[in-house]
Design a protein around this motif. Structure first.
Motif, mmCIF file in Angstrom:
data_model
loop_
_atom_site.group_PDB
_atom_site.id
_atom_site.type_symbol
_atom_site.label_atom_id
_atom_site.label_comp_id
_atom_site.label_asym_id
_atom_site.label_seq_id
_atom_site.Cartn_x
_atom_site.Cartn_y
_atom_site.Cartn_z
ATOM 1 N N ASP A 59 45.915 69.209 101.238
ATOM 2 C CA ASP A 59 45.761 68.237 100.404
ATOM 3 C C ASP A 59 46.717 68.285 99.382
ATOM 4 O OD1 ASP A 59 43.339 67.867 101.522
ATOM 5 O OD2 ASP A 59 42.217 69.316 100.077
ATOM 6 N N ASP A 60 47.969 69.141 99.184
ATOM 7 C CA ASP A 60 48.908 69.054 98.489
ATOM 8 C C ASP A 60 49.876 68.270 98.922
ATOM 9 O OD1 ASP A 60 49.426 70.916 100.259
ATOM 10 O OD2 ASP A 60 50.448 72.309 98.641
ATOM 11 N N GLN A 61 49.809 67.707 100.121
ATOM 12 C CA GLN A 61 50.866 66.978 100.860
ATOM 13 C C GLN A 61 50.359 65.281 101.033
ATOM 14 O OE1 GLN A 61 54.094 68.029 101.784
ATOM 15 N NE2 GLN A 61 53.450 69.495 100.401
ATOM 16 N N ILE A 62 49.465 65.168 100.015
ATOM 17 C CA ILE A 62 49.011 63.494 100.009
ATOM 18 C C ILE A 62 49.234 63.007 98.551
ATOM 19 C CG2 ILE A 62 46.803 62.213 99.954
ATOM 20 C CD1 ILE A 62 47.471 63.992 102.749
ATOM 21 N N LEU A 63 49.796 61.794 98.767
ATOM 22 C CA LEU A 63 50.123 61.067 97.380
ATOM 23 C C LEU A 63 49.387 60.027 97.287
ATOM 24 C CD1 LEU A 63 54.233 60.889 98.074
ATOM 25 C CD2 LEU A 63 53.031 62.356 96.562
ATOM 26 N N GLU A 64 48.854 59.741 95.815
ATOM 27 C CA GLU A 64 48.208 58.512 95.597
ATOM 28 C C GLU A 64 48.952 57.763 94.982
ATOM 29 O OE1 GLU A 64 44.481 59.459 93.837
ATOM 30 O OE2 GLU A 64 43.895 61.305 95.418
ATOM 31 N N PHE A 65 49.078 56.402 95.273
ATOM 32 C CA PHE A 65 50.005 55.395 94.592
ATOM 33 C C PHE A 65 49.453 54.065 94.581
ATOM 34 C CE2 PHE A 65 50.997 55.319 99.108
ATOM 35 C CZ PHE A 65 51.624 54.237 99.446
ATOM 36 N N THR A 66 49.950 53.104 93.690
ATOM 37 C CA THR A 66 49.870 51.558 93.699
ATOM 38 C C THR A 66 51.165 51.217 94.347
ATOM 39 O OG1 THR A 66 48.608 51.799 91.750
ATOM 40 C CG2 THR A 66 49.208 49.740 92.381
ATOM 41 N N ALA A 67 51.018 50.394 95.357
ATOM 42 C CA ALA A 67 52.198 49.666 96.035
ATOM 43 C C ALA A 67 52.809 48.795 95.092
ATOM 44 C CB ALA A 67 51.706 48.921 97.273
#
Length: 157
Positions: free
Chosen positions: A126-134
């Motif tokens: 889970d620590d290798q997942i990024l959440e972002f707005t394109a």
């Protein structure tokens, strides 16, 4: 069949074979010599449009990011991701080859965008997942230690 006709047929067959071989080789070559015919190095044409809110997952392999999810990128190496400007996404890697990797989103200058990077690890989760707005400044997703092989383009439209 006369001798002249036999020679003519053999010559024509040799020329036809040479033309076929030339066409085959020409079909496997493109403007940058990567052999996939599309110039982006990943064999999937112009890229894969990813729906807003979609989870993007990879298998971290030193030779390249292997697509896992969504199904449109499954099995593709370093696919070009087409994202919608202003929409939310997650991207990361959940499987790996045991070598330390991370994932970063970079701009055209090679700088990390908005601190979108993970720490290097050989044990993804889970620590290798990024959440972002394109956003339009996003140009690529990269593994910093393997930035020559584990790099894919991002297009924001």
């Amino acid at each position: 069949m006369t001798h002249d006709n036999a020679v003519t047929r053999r010559t024509a067959m040799k020329l036809t074979g040479a033309a076929a071989a030339t066409a085959l080789v020409a079909g496997c070559n493109d403007d940058d010599g990567n052999g996939n015919g599309n110039g982006d190095g990943n064999g999937n044409g112009d890229g894969v449009t990813i729906a807003a809110g979609e989870d993007i997952r990879f298998d971290g392999q030193t030779g390249g990011w292997e697509g896992l999810e969504p199904s449109e990128i499954a099995g593709e190496t370093n696919p070009t991701l087409i994202l919608e400007d202003g929409e939310e996404y997650t991207i990361g890697w959940t499987e790996g080859d045991g070598t330390p990797h991370n994932i970063e989103i970079r701009d055209d200058g090679g700088d990390v965008v908005d601190d979108l990077e993970t720490d290097q690890t050989d044990d993804p989760g889970d620590d290798q997942i990024l959440e972002f707005t394109a956003s339009g400044e996003m140009a690529s997703y990269v593994c910093e230690p393997h930035e020559n092989t584990m790099v894919g383009d991002i297009q924001v439209e």
